[in-house]
Design a protein around this motif. Sequence first.
Motif, PDB file in Angstrom:
ATOM      1  N   ALA A   1       0.854  -1.183   0.000  1.00 39.89           N
ATOM      2  CA  ALA A   1       0.000   0.000   0.000  1.00 39.89           C
ATOM      3  C   ALA A   1       0.892   1.235   0.000  1.00 39.89           C
ATOM      4  CB  ALA A   1      -0.901   0.000   1.226  1.00 39.89           C
ATOM      5  N   PRO A   2       0.549   2.261  -0.779  1.00 37.20           N
ATOM      6  CA  PRO A   2       1.421   3.433  -0.882  1.00 37.20           C
ATOM      7  C   PRO A   2       1.572   4.172   0.441  1.00 37.20           C
ATOM      8  CG  PRO A   2      -0.632   3.764  -2.094  1.00 37.20           C
ATOM      9  CD  PRO A   2      -0.634   2.356  -1.637  1.00 37.20           C
TER      10      PRO A   2
ATOM     11  N   ALA B   1       2.556  11.668 -11.179  1.00 41.49           N
ATOM     12  CA  ALA B   1       3.659  10.709 -11.311  1.00 41.49           C
ATOM     13  C   ALA B   1       3.745   9.830 -10.074  1.00 41.49           C
ATOM     14  CB  ALA B   1       4.971  11.450 -11.544  1.00 41.49           C
ATOM     15  N   TRP B   2       3.579  10.445  -8.908  1.00 44.61           N
ATOM     16  CA  TRP B   2       3.608   9.629  -7.677  1.00 44.61           C
ATOM     17  C   TRP B   2       2.458   8.637  -7.683  1.00 44.61           C
ATOM     18  CZ3 TRP B   2      -0.331   9.322  -4.025  1.00 44.61           C
ATOM     19  CH2 TRP B   2      -0.060   8.483  -2.940  1.00 44.61           C
ATOM     20  N   ALA B   3       1.253   9.124  -7.996  1.00 49.43           N
ATOM     21  CA  ALA B   3       0.082   8.268  -7.925  1.00 49.43           C
ATOM     22  C   ALA B   3       0.153   7.125  -8.916  1.00 49.43           C
ATOM     23  CB  ALA B   3      -1.185   9.091  -8.153  1.00 49.43           C
ATOM     24  N   SER B   4       0.541   7.416 -10.156  1.00 44.83           N
ATOM     25  CA  SER B   4       0.573   6.363 -11.179  1.00 44.83           C
ATOM     26  C   SER B   4       1.676   5.353 -10.918  1.00 44.83           C
ATOM     27  CB  SER B   4       0.735   6.976 -12.570  1.00 44.83           C
ATOM     28  OG  SER B   4       1.963   7.674 -12.663  1.00 44.83           O
TER      29      SER B   4
ATOM     30  N   TRP C   1       0.226   0.900  -7.210  1.00 46.82           N
ATOM     31  CA  TRP C   1      -0.665  -0.069  -7.860  1.00 46.82           C
ATOM     32  C   TRP C   1      -2.070   0.489  -8.011  1.00 46.82           C
ATOM     33  CZ3 TRP C   1       0.038  -4.497 -10.430  1.00 46.82           C
ATOM     34  CH2 TRP C   1      -1.111  -5.252 -10.748  1.00 46.82           C
ATOM     35  N   ALA C   2      -2.617   1.041  -6.930  1.00 45.57           N
ATOM     36  CA  ALA C   2      -3.974   1.579  -6.992  1.00 45.57           C
ATOM     37  C   ALA C   2      -4.053   2.737  -7.971  1.00 45.57           C
ATOM     38  CB  ALA C   2      -4.422   2.025  -5.603  1.00 45.57           C
ATOM     39  N   GLY C   3      -3.082   3.638  -7.924  1.00 46.60           N
ATOM     40  CA  GLY C   3      -3.094   4.786  -8.816  1.00 46.60           C
ATOM     41  C   GLY C   3      -2.988   4.397 -10.275  1.00 46.60           C
ATOM     42  N   SER C   4      -2.139   3.423 -10.575  1.00 44.91           N
ATOM     43  CA  SER C   4      -1.979   3.010 -11.975  1.00 44.91           C
ATOM     44  C   SER C   4      -3.255   2.363 -12.501  1.00 44.91           C
ATOM     45  CB  SER C   4      -0.796   2.047 -12.119  1.00 44.91           C
ATOM     46  OG  SER C   4      -1.040   0.813 -11.447  1.00 44.91           O
TER      47      SER C   4
ATOM     48  N   THR D   1      -5.953  11.261  -6.524  1.00 45.96           N
ATOM     49  CA  THR D   1      -5.042  12.015  -7.380  1.00 45.96           C
ATOM     50  C   THR D   1      -5.306  11.711  -8.839  1.00 45.96           C
ATOM     51  OG1 THR D   1      -3.353  12.012  -5.637  1.00 45.96           O
ATOM     52  CG2 THR D   1      -2.612  12.492  -7.882  1.00 45.96           C
ATOM     53  N   GLU D   2      -5.576  10.442  -9.148  1.00 49.26           N
ATOM     54  CA  GLU D   2      -5.834  10.042 -10.532  1.00 49.26           C
ATOM     55  C   GLU D   2      -7.263  10.364 -10.966  1.00 49.26           C
ATOM     56  OE1 GLU D   2      -3.813   9.105 -12.766  1.00 49.26           O
ATOM     57  OE2 GLU D   2      -2.018   8.662 -11.590  1.00 49.26           O
TER      58      GLU D   2
END
Length: 728
Positions: A306-307, A318-321, A324-327, A391-392
Amino acid sequence: MRKPWWFALVAVEAGLGVAFTACGGGSSSPTAPVVPAGPTITSITVTPNTATIGAQVQFAATVAGTGSFSSGVTWSIAAPAGSALSPGTLSATGLYTTPYPAPATVTITATSTQDTTKSGSATVTLSAPPTASGPTLTVDAGTQTHAISPYIYGMNAYLLDGTAADATAVAPAHITVDRWGGDSTERYNYKLDVTNSIADYYFENSPGTGGDGWLTVSGTTAFDALVDSNNANGIKTLGTVPVLGWVAKDSTSCSFPQSTYPNQASYAPNGCGNGKYANGMGGCTNANGCNITGNDPTVTSISEPAPVPPLPANVNLAWASGTWAGSWVNYLVNKFGPGNPSVGNGTGVSIYDLDNEPTWWDSNDLDVHPVPFTYDEVTNGGIGTALAIKTEDPTAQVSGPVIDFWWAYFYSKKDIESGWGSGGPCYQAWSNPVDRTAHGGTPLVEYYLQQFAQAQTTYGIRLLDYVDLHTYFAGTYNSNSVAFTTAGDTGAQQVRLNSTRALWDPSYTDPNYPQPNYTTDANFTANCTTPLQAPQLIPMMRNWVAKDYPGTKLAIDEYNWGGMESINGALAQADILGIFGREGLDLGTMWPTSDPSGQVPGMMAFAMYRNYDGNNSTFGDTALASTSMASGADAEGTLAVYGALRSSDKAVTIMVINKTYGDLTETLSVANANPTGQAQSYLYSNANLAAIVKQANIAVTAGAGVNPSTLSTTFPAQSITLLVVPQR
C-alpha cells in the motif's frame, strides 16, 4: 413327625402353581407351567390434532400397555404423500414448529422405544391465524425527515454466474450499484486479469472472474467487462483496490502444492493444499489442524505494498501512477472516464473500496499475510491508497475500512488475537488490547475516521467518502445463523425477521454482541461475562461520523439475512431496504445467498422499491415519518411501515410488510396529504412468488383540518404491499 414322601412333592408343586388331576383313581401327571406375561405396549395415542401456523405446539403421546411397560417414544413427522412443502420441524420431545408455506395437514407419529412395531399417529390440520385487526399505521406527509439515497438498492455479484437465467431473474430488481468485492478481489491483478481464491479454495490463482462471477469475455478483462455491463444497464460500479499489499502473479499457481507440502488436511483435485497440516503431521498437535507457516508468498503473488502517503508537496500524478492503486485508476479513467463527472452520467468506476475484511487477512490470506492487521497498517495503508485514487480521479469516491466482525469495529485483529491468546483470565477480545492502548484507547473505526479527518486537513482533499462496514447480524436459531440459509421453519423465519432490528433498535440485543468493554468505557466491567449491547448499527455509525469526521457517508456493502428463495427472505430484504431508507444509510449492497435465478423472491423485494409495476417506477426519494403502534408500543414486528414522498409526481408511497402468518386489516392514516384519487396497490406474497401483482385500487378518504386522510385495506399474511397515494 416324619412326613410321607408325597408331602414334599405336593408342597413343591403347590409352590409352582401346578395341580394334579386324578383320572379314575389312577396315577396323575403335571400340565405345562403358566409363565406370567411380560410388559407389553397395547396402544399409542397422539394429541392434539390441530396447529396454528406460526406457533409452536407441544405434542403428547399417551402410551398404554400391561406390566411395567416403558412410555418412551420417538417422534417423526411427514407431509402428505406427493407434497413438495416442508412439514415443519419436530423436536425429540414432541415440540412442533410449523412451516410456512404449509401443507393442509401433516402426520405426526410417536413410536414406542420399547417395541418399535407399535406406534400412534395424528393427522394434524394446519390453519392460518384468523384475520385480525393490525396495529395503528400512520404516515405523515408533512414530516419529511431526509432524502433517501438511491444507492441503498445495490448488490454484490448481481449476475454471479453471468447466465441468461441470472440476468432474467435480476432484471426486475433494477439495482443501482454493483459491487466488485469479496475475498476473491483482494489480490486481483488488473494487468494480467488474474486473482487468488485465498483460503476459500486452496489458495489457487485463476483467471480474474472473481468478485462478480462475471464470465470471461474474449479480449476484455473480467473487471472491465463488469464495468461495461453496468454502464449498459445504468448501474454504478463499486470496485475493490488492494491495501493488503499483494496481487496474483499468474493464473495457475497455488501457495501450498502437495509436492512441497505433503500431509495437508485436504487437497483440491489438482494437488493444491488448504495450507493446514492434519493433526499428527508436520509437527501439528491440534485436532483442528495447524496452519503452515514460513511459505514463500511469491509462489503465487507479487508484492505491491500500500502506498506510503508522501508530503503534500510531493503528491502528483507521477507519484500516484507509480502505485498499484493509482496506476489501475489511471487506466480505468482513460478507458471509461471519471467516476462521477459534474456533468452527465459517469461511465467510470464511481466508488472504490479500500480492500476487503482485513479482520481475516491472517487466516484467509495466511500465505502472504500471516500476521493480524494493526491500527497503523489499515489506517495508513488506506490513506495512502485513497490519496493515489483521488489524485488520478478527483471525482471518484472512496469507502473504507470495509471491516466486518463485531470486535473488529472496536479493536485491531492484533488486539483480538492478543486477548484470545494471552488475555487471562477472561481470554476475550478486550482482555489485552495492546494495539488500541498504543493508540490512545480509541476504538478502531473511530480512530480510522479521525486519521482520515486529519488527512483531509493535511492534503486539502477529502480522502474518505464512506465509512463502510459489513454487517452479518442475522439472528441465530438452534445455535446457527439464519444468514445464507434457506427459510427454515417458522421459528427460524421469526428470528430472521426480528433480527433486522440489529440495524437500528436500541432495545434489541443478541448474545453474540456484548459491550466492547475497553477499560475507559463508562460501562466497563472486569467480569469475564460482559453485558449485551444493542448493536444499533446505523445509529452507531452515524454517531461515529458526527463525533470523528462529519460529512462522511454511511455504507454497508455486505449483508445477508438468508431465506432469499422464499417469501420470508423477501420480507426480511424488503424490511432491510425500508430500514436503510428510514435510518439514512447512504449506500447498501446485499451479498447474495445463491445465483439470482435461485433467489427470485429476494430479487422481488428490490423490485418492490425499484420496479413495482414493470416500468421502473420507484419508491419515494424523501423519507416520511411513519409509525406502527399497538397499545402505545412499537409494533414493527407485526406490521412494518415505511413512507416516502416521490419528488417526480408528489405521490406518497407506503411500503407495508406483514410479518405475521395471518391476514391483518387496517385503516391507515396519511397525515398532511392532499390526495387526488384512489391509491394504487401492489402485492408480493406467497400466492405468486414469480411476480408483483397489481391489486384493485383503494378509496382514499381525504382529510379535513387536523384529521388525516385514511384508507382501509387488508394486508395478507407474509406479504409486502406498496400503496401509491396520488397528490396534487
